[in-house]
Design an enzyme around this catalytic site. Structure first.
Site, PDB file in Angstrom:
ATOM      1  N   LYS A  49      -4.340  -2.392  -2.936  1.00 40.72           N
ATOM      2  CA  LYS A  49      -3.043  -2.821  -3.395  1.00 40.72           C
ATOM      3  C   LYS A  49      -1.960  -2.432  -2.392  1.00 40.72           C
ATOM      4  O   LYS A  49      -0.877  -2.993  -2.389  1.00 40.72           O
ATOM      5  CB  LYS A  49      -2.692  -2.130  -4.737  1.00 40.72           C
ATOM      6  CG  LYS A  49      -3.706  -2.309  -5.818  1.00 40.72           C
ATOM      7  CD  LYS A  49      -3.330  -1.393  -7.018  1.00 40.72           C
ATOM      8  CE  LYS A  49      -4.445  -1.386  -8.038  1.00 40.72           C
ATOM      9  NZ  LYS A  49      -4.365  -0.255  -8.965  1.00 40.72           N
ATOM     10  N   GLY A  50      -2.264  -1.422  -1.598  1.00 46.04           N
ATOM     11  CA  GLY A  50      -1.238  -0.763  -0.783  1.00 46.04           C
ATOM     12  C   GLY A  50      -0.466  -1.677   0.155  1.00 46.04           C
ATOM     13  O   GLY A  50       0.722  -1.480   0.392  1.00 46.04           O
ATOM     14  N   GLU A 105      -3.077  -4.392   6.629  1.00 47.20           N
ATOM     15  CA  GLU A 105      -3.271  -3.100   5.959  1.00 47.20           C
ATOM     16  C   GLU A 105      -1.952  -2.333   5.925  1.00 47.20           C
ATOM     17  O   GLU A 105      -1.069  -2.555   6.760  1.00 47.20           O
ATOM     18  CB  GLU A 105      -4.301  -2.252   6.718  1.00 47.20           C
ATOM     19  CG  GLU A 105      -5.690  -2.278   6.116  1.00 47.20           C
ATOM     20  CD  GLU A 105      -5.796  -1.603   4.751  1.00 47.20           C
ATOM     21  OE1 GLU A 105      -4.779  -1.388   4.074  1.00 47.20           O
ATOM     22  OE2 GLU A 105      -6.928  -1.299   4.359  1.00 47.20           O
ATOM     23  N   ASP A 109      -6.473   5.180   8.140  1.00 47.98           N
ATOM     24  CA  ASP A 109      -6.645   6.627   8.060  1.00 47.98           C
ATOM     25  C   ASP A 109      -7.961   6.972   8.780  1.00 47.98           C
ATOM     26  O   ASP A 109      -7.981   7.102  10.008  1.00 47.98           O
ATOM     27  CB  ASP A 109      -6.677   6.963   6.562  1.00 47.98           C
ATOM     28  CG  ASP A 109      -6.345   8.395   6.265  1.00 47.98           C
ATOM     29  OD1 ASP A 109      -6.748   9.264   7.037  1.00 47.98           O
ATOM     30  OD2 ASP A 109      -5.680   8.647   5.250  1.00 47.98           O
ATOM     31  N   LYS A 137      -2.681   6.291  11.441  1.00 44.41           N
ATOM     32  CA  LYS A 137      -2.837   7.743  11.441  1.00 44.41           C
ATOM     33  C   LYS A 137      -4.059   8.092  12.292  1.00 44.41           C
ATOM     34  O   LYS A 137      -5.136   8.400  11.771  1.00 44.41           O
ATOM     35  CB  LYS A 137      -3.025   8.223   9.993  1.00 44.41           C
ATOM     36  CG  LYS A 137      -2.864   9.708   9.803  1.00 44.41           C
ATOM     37  CD  LYS A 137      -3.288  10.136   8.398  1.00 44.41           C
ATOM     38  CE  LYS A 137      -2.168  10.042   7.399  1.00 44.41           C
ATOM     39  NZ  LYS A 137      -2.538  10.697   6.101  1.00 44.41           N
ATOM     40  N   PHE A 158       0.312  13.332   4.193  1.00 42.34           N
ATOM     41  CA  PHE A 158       0.027  12.277   3.219  1.00 42.34           C
ATOM     42  C   PHE A 158       1.335  11.611   2.843  1.00 42.34           C
ATOM     43  O   PHE A 158       2.247  12.253   2.323  1.00 42.34           O
ATOM     44  CB  PHE A 158      -0.647  12.871   1.978  1.00 42.34           C
ATOM     45  CG  PHE A 158      -1.295  11.833   1.111  1.00 42.34           C
ATOM     46  CD1 PHE A 158      -2.617  11.466   1.314  1.00 42.34           C
ATOM     47  CD2 PHE A 158      -0.575  11.205   0.100  1.00 42.34           C
ATOM     48  CE1 PHE A 158      -3.219  10.498   0.511  1.00 42.34           C
ATOM     49  CE2 PHE A 158      -1.168  10.236  -0.700  1.00 42.34           C
ATOM     50  CZ  PHE A 158      -2.494   9.883  -0.495  1.00 42.34           C
ATOM     51  N   VAL A 159       1.434  10.313   3.114  1.00 41.60           N
ATOM     52  CA  VAL A 159       2.703   9.617   2.893  1.00 41.60           C
ATOM     53  C   VAL A 159       2.593   8.608   1.757  1.00 41.60           C
ATOM     54  O   VAL A 159       1.518   8.075   1.472  1.00 41.60           O
ATOM     55  CB  VAL A 159       3.192   8.913   4.187  1.00 41.60           C
ATOM     56  CG1 VAL A 159       3.489   9.936   5.271  1.00 41.60           C
ATOM     57  CG2 VAL A 159       2.183   7.885   4.684  1.00 41.60           C
ATOM     58  N   ASP A 165       0.436   4.759  -2.311  1.00 41.36           N
ATOM     59  CA  ASP A 165       0.495   5.565  -3.526  1.00 41.36           C
ATOM     60  C   ASP A 165      -0.047   6.975  -3.361  1.00 41.36           C
ATOM     61  O   ASP A 165      -0.753   7.282  -2.397  1.00 41.36           O
ATOM     62  CB  ASP A 165      -0.345   4.897  -4.623  1.00 41.36           C
ATOM     63  CG  ASP A 165      -1.851   5.058  -4.366  1.00 41.36           C
ATOM     64  OD1 ASP A 165      -2.315   4.696  -3.263  1.00 41.36           O
ATOM     65  OD2 ASP A 165      -2.551   5.589  -5.248  1.00 41.36           O
ATOM     66  N   ARG A 171       4.396   3.586  -5.303  1.00 42.55           N
ATOM     67  CA  ARG A 171       4.311   2.327  -4.546  1.00 42.55           C
ATOM     68  C   ARG A 171       5.654   1.623  -4.500  1.00 42.55           C
ATOM     69  O   ARG A 171       5.934   0.854  -3.588  1.00 42.55           O
ATOM     70  CB  ARG A 171       3.277   1.398  -5.187  1.00 42.55           C
ATOM     71  CG  ARG A 171       1.849   1.923  -5.140  1.00 42.55           C
ATOM     72  CD  ARG A 171       0.891   0.800  -5.503  1.00 42.55           C
ATOM     73  NE  ARG A 171      -0.424   1.277  -5.881  1.00 42.55           N
ATOM     74  CZ  ARG A 171      -1.421   1.526  -5.034  1.00 42.55           C
ATOM     75  NH1 ARG A 171      -1.233   1.377  -3.743  1.00 42.55           N
ATOM     76  NH2 ARG A 171      -2.595   1.927  -5.471  1.00 42.55           N
TER      77      ARG A 171
HETATM   78  C1  PRP Z   1      -5.896   2.979   1.386  1.00 44.83           C
HETATM   79  C2  PRP Z   1      -5.227   2.061   2.380  1.00 44.83           C
HETATM   80  C3  PRP Z   1      -6.376   1.540   3.168  1.00 44.83           C
HETATM   81  C4  PRP Z   1      -7.334   2.700   3.191  1.00 44.83           C
HETATM   82  C5  PRP Z   1      -7.187   3.412   4.488  1.00 44.83           C
HETATM   83  O1  PRP Z   1      -6.320   2.211   0.332  1.00 44.83           O
HETATM   84  O2  PRP Z   1      -4.547   1.026   1.734  1.00 44.83           O
HETATM   85  O3  PRP Z   1      -6.993   0.424   2.554  1.00 44.83           O
HETATM   86  O4  PRP Z   1      -6.976   3.547   2.115  1.00 44.83           O
HETATM   87  O5  PRP Z   1      -8.048   4.481   4.572  1.00 44.83           O
HETATM   88  P1  PRP Z   1      -9.270   4.600   5.572  1.00 44.83           P
HETATM   89  O6  PRP Z   1      -8.806   4.206   6.932  1.00 44.83           O
HETATM   90  O7  PRP Z   1      -9.599   6.078   5.493  1.00 44.83           O
HETATM   91  O8  PRP Z   1     -10.390   3.759   5.074  1.00 44.83           O
HETATM   92  P2  PRP Z   1      -6.739   2.797  -1.095  1.00 44.83           P
HETATM   93  O9  PRP Z   1      -8.243   2.800  -1.170  1.00 44.83           O
HETATM   94  O10 PRP Z   1      -6.027   4.092  -1.328  1.00 44.83           O
HETATM   95  O11 PRP Z   1      -6.295   1.681  -2.100  1.00 44.83           O
HETATM   96  P3  PRP Z   1      -4.838   1.091  -2.426  1.00 44.83           P
HETATM   97  O12 PRP Z   1      -4.443   0.261  -1.239  1.00 44.83           O
HETATM   98  O13 PRP Z   1      -5.073   0.267  -3.644  1.00 44.83           O
HETATM   99  O14 PRP Z   1      -3.910   2.249  -2.648  1.00 44.83           O
END
Ligand code: PRP
Length: 190
Positions: A49-50, A105, A109, A137, A158-159, A165, A171
């Site tokens: 969703k991010g 994205e 991370d 990151k 952590f942002v 979120d 969000r």
């Molecule tokens: C977060 C972000 C990326 C992923 C990055 O999504 O939106 O999709 O983590 O992390 P990584 O590089 O370690 O794989 P999340 O799974 O938290 O879902 P969201 O977007 O619904 O918050």
């Protein structure tokens, strides 16, 4: 007991990127993408969703014709650490074979989510596949992955905000920020 305030802004310790900084950078990225894909059509896919907020702003600064779609991939539970597993919970509906694809994205991370999704889309034989992230990151990386377009590089904090979120909250902040310390101890995580 929940420690969260009635107003999300009050749970913020520090603003890292202001609305104005984000707006300016998103416009630059949109202009760059419009130039790079001039004369082409683009399928822009965002990762739920991010990335939803970044995506909504980004596509309005792209001038080449686009189609949009979304995919949901779960890589995190409700903690700040990656579980290391990726699964697709909602797939795209658009056939992408022979199409130019841009994957959007909010943050890279560990890189696990995107490296999985890139391989998943490559198997569908797009004409090209590029990745854009609002935030990168690189210090958290577990697999090598360099975005084709990056809004801002961040450190290991952590942002939250602008789509990102913590335990599904924050969000709706229009900026990127670090929450106050008590937020991490809240027991009402989903
Ligand atoms: C977060 C972000 C990326 C992923 C990055 O999504 O939106 O999709 O983590 O992390 P990584 O590089 O370690 O794989 P999340 O799974 O938290 O879902 P969201 O977007 O619904 O918050």
């Amino acid at each position: 007991m929940a420690h969260f305030s009635h107003n999300v802004h009050e749970d913020i310790k520090k603003v890292l990127l202001t609305e104005e900084q984000i707006r300016k950078r998103v416009a630059e990225l949109g202009a760059q993408i419009s130039e790079d894909y001039a004369g082409k059509e683009l399928v822009v896919i965002f990762v739920l969703k991010g990335a939803s907020i970044f995506f909504a702003d980004l596509i309005r600064s792209i001038v080449v014709p686009i189609r949009i779609d979304s995919i949901a991939a779960a890589s995190y539970g409700n903690t700040t650490k990656s579980s290391g597993t990726v699964r697709i919970e909602k797939d795209i509906e658009t056939p992408i074979e022979g199409k130019h694809v841009l994957l959007v994205e909010d943050i890279i991370d560990t890189g696990l989510t995107l490296s999985y999704l890139k391989a998943y889309f490559e198997r569908q034989k797009p004409a090209s596949l590029r990745v854009i992230t609002l935030l990168d990151k690189p210090v958290a990386r577990k697999v090598q992955l360099i975005p084709d377009y990056n809004g801002f590089t961040v450190g290991n904090e952590f942002v939250v905000g602008y789509g990102l979120d913590y335990a599904q909250r924050f969000r709706n902040l229009p900026y990127i920020a670090i929450p106050k310390d008590y937020v991490w101890n809240d027991e009402e995580k989903e």
